[in-house]
Design an enzyme around this catalytic site. Structure first.
Site, PDB file in Angstrom:
ATOM      1  CB  SER A 130      -0.939   0.008   1.208  1.00 39.67           C
ATOM      2  OG  SER A 130      -1.831  -1.080   1.153  1.00 39.67           O
ATOM      3  CG  HIS A 142      -1.884   4.075   3.784  1.00 41.12           C
ATOM      4  ND1 HIS A 142      -3.257   3.895   3.838  1.00 41.12           N
ATOM      5  CD2 HIS A 142      -1.360   2.842   3.561  1.00 41.12           C
ATOM      6  CE1 HIS A 142      -3.534   2.620   3.653  1.00 41.12           C
ATOM      7  NE2 HIS A 142      -2.403   1.965   3.502  1.00 41.12           N
TER       8      HIS A 142
END
Length: 252
Positions: free
Chosen positions: A128, A179
């Site tokens: 991610s 992230h």
């Protein structure tokens, strides 16, 4: 930029080998570590997952290897779909080496931030952070290289990014460090890889020339075929939003 016009998996792999092999590697590793759970798979998982304490003991390879490992089927599928959706345009524009540099570089920055800012015993896996690095690169283009991205693609990136950032802070169990800093890493690295880059051409196809080399014929696809992609474009936009939502799902 996010419409897939490839006629087969083989053609996708020819056009975007870096994206294709990243997907193949992470799916293969999930089969070993998650589905089959073989002894060698368990060894790979224990050796490669990101564990802050182990990294503090000198096992720095975990900052990279954890990018390729995933926690479950939906985790690896959503990340693979996201890579297949957002990666090809960047690979065509940047080339294989620069694309891999931005992808792995952003993932490394996200994992390094996780190590420096996260709890000492925190563990994590997943791509991610690297995928958010691709978003960072797209956002840099939207802000400073507008000639490289069309308006509709810029709107798609903006919408999906906003959804992703909101979900990052609303959902529990998310590696917020990866992230946020993966995105920052992609944005920061963008100026280094976007020099002398041409806009993405969705109609480019490999064509054999007389000397046996690979060339590109942007006019191979006729204008009438472009109309057939309008419906497909809407589906990909919807899929992109679902992918982002899936990245934060509790099912993995």
């Amino acid at each position: 930029m996010f419409v897939r016009n490839e006629r087969s998996i083989k053609e996708f792999m020819q056009l975007y080998p870096a994206v294709a092999w990243l997907i193949i590697i992470q799916l293969a590793l999930w089969l070993l570590t998650g589905f089959l759970q073989t002894p060698i798979g368990n060894l790979i998982r224990d050796w490669g997952m990101g564990i802050n304490f182990s990294i503090s003991q000198g096992e720095y390879w975990r900052l990279i290897t954890s990018i390729f490992l995933h926690a479950g089927l939906m985790h690896v599928l959503f990340n693979s779909f996201a890579l297949a959706l957002f990666g090809p345009a960047l690979e065509q524009m940047l080339g294989k080496l620069k694309f891999l540099a931005i992808y792995l570089g952003a993932g490394l920055i996200g994992n390094l931030a996780t190590f420096l800012l996260g709890p000492p015993l925190y563990s994590h896996v997943g791509a991610s952070g690297a995928i958010y690095g691709l978003f960072g690169l797209y956002v840099f283009m939207v802000a400073f290289r507008k000639h490289l991205i069309d308006q509709s693609s810029a709107q798609i990136v903006t919408i999906i990014l906003v959804i992703g950032l909101v979900m990052t802070f609303l959902r529990s169990g998310i590696n917020v460090y990866a992230h946020i800093f993966g995105f920052i890493g992609g944005f920061a690295l963008a100026p280094l890889v976007l020099n002398h880059v041409r806009p993405y051409n969705p109609w480019a196809r490999p064509q054999r020339t007389d000397d046996g080399s690979i060339g590109f014929d942007p006019n191979r696809w006729q204008k009438k075929q472009r109309n057939k992609t309008l419906f497909k474009n809407g589906l990909w936009i919807l899929l992109g939003i679902l992918i982002i939502l899936g990245l934060f799902s509790r099912i993995f």
